[in-house]
Design a protein around this motif. Structure first.
Motif, PDB file in Angstrom:
ATOM      1  N   HIS A 120      25.734  11.137  34.077  1.00 26.29           N
ATOM      2  CA  HIS A 120      25.191  12.205  34.920  1.00 26.29           C
ATOM      3  C   HIS A 120      24.504  11.658  36.167  1.00 26.29           C
ATOM      4  O   HIS A 120      23.716  12.362  36.793  1.00 26.29           O
ATOM      5  CB  HIS A 120      24.200  13.050  34.123  1.00 26.29           C
ATOM      6  N   SER A 121      24.802  10.414  36.511  1.00 30.24           N
ATOM      7  CA  SER A 121      24.059   9.762  37.594  1.00 30.24           C
ATOM      8  C   SER A 121      24.909   9.456  38.819  1.00 30.24           C
ATOM      9  O   SER A 121      24.382   8.973  39.824  1.00 30.24           O
ATOM     10  CB  SER A 121      23.418   8.469  37.077  1.00 30.24           C
ATOM     11  N   GLY A 122      26.205   9.706  38.764  1.00 29.35           N
ATOM     12  CA  GLY A 122      27.053   9.508  39.930  1.00 29.35           C
ATOM     13  C   GLY A 122      27.284   8.061  40.302  1.00 29.35           C
ATOM     14  O   GLY A 122      27.486   7.748  41.478  1.00 29.35           O
ATOM     15  N   LEU A 155      10.238   3.008  40.434  1.00 28.17           N
ATOM     16  CA  LEU A 155      10.944   2.654  41.662  1.00 28.17           C
ATOM     17  C   LEU A 155      10.782   1.190  42.057  1.00 28.17           C
ATOM     18  O   LEU A 155      11.770   0.474  42.238  1.00 28.17           O
ATOM     19  CB  LEU A 155      10.448   3.538  42.815  1.00 28.17           C
ATOM     20  N   THR A 156       9.544   0.759  42.201  1.00 31.11           N
ATOM     21  CA  THR A 156       9.339  -0.603  42.709  1.00 31.11           C
ATOM     22  C   THR A 156       9.826  -1.667  41.732  1.00 31.11           C
ATOM     23  O   THR A 156      10.577  -2.569  42.137  1.00 31.11           O
ATOM     24  CB  THR A 156       7.869  -0.797  43.107  1.00 31.11           C
ATOM     25  N   PRO A 157       9.453  -1.644  40.433  1.00 30.12           N
ATOM     26  CA  PRO A 157      10.000  -2.678  39.546  1.00 30.12           C
ATOM     27  C   PRO A 157      11.514  -2.644  39.437  1.00 30.12           C
ATOM     28  O   PRO A 157      12.171  -3.692  39.392  1.00 30.12           O
ATOM     29  CB  PRO A 157       9.316  -2.410  38.200  1.00 30.12           C
ATOM     30  N   LEU A 158      12.098  -1.441  39.435  1.00 30.60           N
ATOM     31  CA  LEU A 158      13.558  -1.364  39.311  1.00 30.60           C
ATOM     32  C   LEU A 158      14.265  -1.757  40.604  1.00 30.60           C
ATOM     33  O   LEU A 158      15.471  -2.036  40.586  1.00 30.60           O
ATOM     34  CB  LEU A 158      13.984   0.038  38.876  1.00 30.60           C
ATOM     35  N   SER A 159      13.539  -1.814  41.717  1.00 33.93           N
ATOM     36  CA  SER A 159      14.171  -2.296  42.946  1.00 33.93           C
ATOM     37  C   SER A 159      14.601  -3.752  42.792  1.00 33.93           C
ATOM     38  O   SER A 159      15.560  -4.199  43.435  1.00 33.93           O
ATOM     39  CB  SER A 159      13.210  -2.158  44.136  1.00 33.93           C
ATOM     40  N   TYR A 160      13.908  -4.485  41.916  1.00 34.20           N
ATOM     41  CA  TYR A 160      14.266  -5.885  41.690  1.00 34.20           C
ATOM     42  C   TYR A 160      15.559  -5.998  40.881  1.00 34.20           C
ATOM     43  O   TYR A 160      16.303  -6.964  41.035  1.00 34.20           O
ATOM     44  CB  TYR A 160      13.093  -6.614  41.024  1.00 34.20           C
ATOM     45  N   VAL A 161      15.821  -5.027  40.038  1.00 29.09           N
ATOM     46  CA  VAL A 161      17.110  -4.978  39.343  1.00 29.09           C
ATOM     47  C   VAL A 161      18.222  -4.652  40.336  1.00 29.09           C
ATOM     48  O   VAL A 161      19.268  -5.310  40.369  1.00 29.09           O
ATOM     49  CB  VAL A 161      17.083  -3.927  38.212  1.00 29.09           C
ATOM     50  N   LEU A 200      19.580   4.793  44.319  1.00 27.93           N
ATOM     51  CA  LEU A 200      18.690   5.807  43.746  1.00 27.93           C
ATOM     52  C   LEU A 200      18.866   5.902  42.235  1.00 27.93           C
ATOM     53  O   LEU A 200      17.898   6.016  41.487  1.00 27.93           O
ATOM     54  CB  LEU A 200      18.982   7.153  44.403  1.00 27.93           C
ATOM     55  N   ALA A 201      20.111   5.831  41.770  1.00 27.82           N
ATOM     56  CA  ALA A 201      20.378   5.954  40.333  1.00 27.82           C
ATOM     57  C   ALA A 201      19.773   4.797  39.546  1.00 27.82           C
ATOM     58  O   ALA A 201      19.275   4.994  38.432  1.00 27.82           O
ATOM     59  CB  ALA A 201      21.886   6.019  40.095  1.00 27.82           C
ATOM     60  N   ILE A 202      19.825   3.601  40.096  1.00 29.47           N
ATOM     61  CA  ILE A 202      19.241   2.449  39.403  1.00 29.47           C
ATOM     62  C   ILE A 202      17.724   2.559  39.355  1.00 29.47           C
ATOM     63  O   ILE A 202      17.094   2.328  38.314  1.00 29.47           O
ATOM     64  CB  ILE A 202      19.630   1.128  40.115  1.00 29.47           C
ATOM     65  N   MET A 203      17.127   2.948  40.462  1.00 33.52           N
ATOM     66  CA  MET A 203      15.675   2.843  40.613  1.00 33.52           C
ATOM     67  C   MET A 203      14.909   4.090  40.193  1.00 33.52           C
ATOM     68  O   MET A 203      13.759   4.011  39.781  1.00 33.52           O
ATOM     69  CB  MET A 203      15.344   2.521  42.080  1.00 33.52           C
TER      70      MET A 203
END
Length: 514
Positions: A120-122, A155-161, A200-203
């Motif tokens: 569901h995240s495109g 958002l910020t921690p997942l930006s590193y992923v 956006l979907a990752i973070m």
């Protein structure tokens, strides 16, 4: 877990996973496998294709043809749409604090892969494959722990992923901190170029708090069992009354977890002497232990449900509904359930530390330990006056307990309005999860100290009562402790012993269930 189960991969196919699946991946006991089924891959691809179709038709999609957050009123020219997701992870590269541990990072990757696998995240199948590769090769993004308010997700921690998926920033690989680009080149991994909604979907989700919550749940569950075993030891050390855990007594208060704790204490204390005949009732820290530990035991099933529901949810924004062709704008990134679970769990676990701290205060005090030496000192004869036994250990336990109790202030009540008042009510779920892990660390230290006290106290009680006999269950536990920790006769530094026992606790070295 059997060896055969350990070899079975954790399959990501949109079906439910549980906390144990996350733990197995976090601890490298099982490998991640993205489903090869054509139906699953077609369902994932359909979401990405819908985004592409909307772009061709000049549709407006938040975070794809608009700016992010409060900037959603800013229209992004078609020529710049492809660059937008890379700007998202770039400007969010402002995390601080410690890096997540390898175990925590693997759990984060697993949690994000599971959410995106709901379809569901495109996102594209290629993005899911890239996340799977990080887990398979143990290429771990260096993720700073601080910087998330728990909505719009982590958002910020997942930006590193997101950045590492694209071959940027740094990773932990084979016990070295290295540039992601170098490791990708070494492994033959092609950096991603993110599609329009993929940044956006990752973070924009709850993967960090959910991952940390999964690890916290497992540690808390084991601590509940260990605290029960330690209480049984302390009843014997204090010459207490095992009748406090009578089955008929507990039948009239039907909290299932509390009853399980009492049943485990009965099993540990089967055959134990009745204690001092003149004392009908022990102090609360012994007599009411099932009532304290039982609250945690009874809460665990509820907490599991909240964590696993979050783990198995599509928790980014917007949500892509391929069947209707709609893009649904909402707030599934809000981590309120995890925030509540972690705020609750840290209070429950800190209470375990407080219980054990009170038990230790009883058994080291010659006024209350019914015939044992002060501070459980093992020294005798002319050297006894200069030896102090567990005096300092009890002080440290008090300090760790106080710090754990101090950290029980709920993080979720400290919502802040951020990002030009777009994110004006946030969950603080990631802070709650980090607090909970710190509380768990402190309580595990208390438990390690209590293991030393149990080993010491049982031996000293046997000096007073040579006929003291433990049943097979508890005798095996005492023998194992004796193998790990020498009796404290002459004063010695105990930090090395504490580290040995702390490692054993985190490895869940003892089988404790009734």
């Amino acid at each position: 877990m059997t060896s055969e189960q350990q070899r079975e991969p954790v399959r990501f196919d949109g079906q439910r996973l549980n906390i144990e699946d996350v733990l197995a991946l976090a601890q490298r006991q099982r490998r991640a496998e993205l489903s090869p089924e054509p139906a699953f891959r077609a369902r994932i691809a359909a979401g990405a294709e819908l985004i592409e179709r909307l772009l061709r038709d000049e549709g407006v999609v938040y975070g794809v043809t608009t700016g992010y957050g409060d900037s959603c009123t800013v229209n992004v020219p078609p020529a710049l749409v492809a660059e937008l997701p890379h700007h998202l992870y770039t400007y969010h590269g402002c995390g601080m604090g410690r890096f997540l541990t390898p175990e925590e990072t693997r759990a984060v990757l697993a949690a994000r892969l599971q959410s995106l696998s709901q379809g569901h995240s495109g996102v594209s199948v290629e993005l899911l494959q890239q996340l799977q590769l990080l887990l398979l090769h143990d290429v771990l993004p260096l993720i700073p722990a601080e910087g998330s308010v728990g909505a719009s997700g982590d958002l910020t921690p997942l930006s590193y992923v997101a950045a590492v998926l694209c071959g940027e920033r740094e990773v932990w690989f084979k016990d070295e901190r290295r540039a992601a680009a170098e490791v990708f080149a070494e492994l033959g991994i092609t950096p991603l170029r993110l599609r329009p909604k993929e940044g956006l979907a990752i973070m924009n989700g709850t993967a960090v708090m959910t991952a940390l919550a999964s690890l916290a749940f497992d540690r808390a569950s084991y601590l509940a069992q260990l605290a029960t075993r330690l209480t049984a030891c302390n009843v014997l050390v204090a010459d207490g009354n095992p009748a406090h855990f009578d089955e008929t007594l507990f039948a009239v208060k039907p909290h299932a977890g509390q009853q399980r704790v009492a049943a485990s204490l009965r099993a540990d204390l089967a055959g134990a002497p009745a204690g001092a005949s003149h004392r009908l009732q022990d102090r609360y820290s012994l007599r009411c232990a099932p009532h304290v530990i039982g609250v945690l035991e009874d809460a665990l099933p509820f907490l599991r449900a909240q964590i696993e529901n979050e783990l198995n949810s599509a928790n980014d924004n917007p949500i892509i509904d391929v069947a209707s062709g709609r893009v649904l704008h909402g707030g599934h990134f809000y981590g309120g359930h995890i925030a509540f679970a972690m705020d609750s769990l840290k209070q429950l676990v800190a209470n375990i530390a407080d219980l054990l701290d009170r038990q230790l205060a009883l058994i080291v005090d010659a006024r209350y330990n019914h015939g044992l030496p002060a501070n459980l000192s093992g020294a005798t004869g002319e050297r006894a006056p200069i030896n102090h036994g567990l005096k300092a250990l009890q002080i440290s336990v008090s300090a760790w307990t106080a710090e754990a109790l101090k950290l029980t202030m709920p993080a979720s009540v400290f919502s802040r309005s951020t990002e030009c008042h777009n994110q004006d009510k946030v969950s603080m779920g990631t802070i709650a999860a980090r607090d909970c892990l710190r509380v768990l660390e402190l309580v595990e230290q208390v438990a390690a100290a209590m293991l030393i006290a149990a080993r010491q106290g049982l031996e000293l009680r046997r000096r007073v009562n040579p006929t003291l006999a433990l049943n097979e269950r508890l005798a095996a536990f005492e023998a194992d402790l004796a193998d790990r920790v020498a009796l404290v006769v002459e004063d010695r530094a105990l930090d090395a012993d504490l580290h040995v026992l702390l490692e054993a606790i985190r490895a869940q070295a003892w089988e404790l269930s009734a």
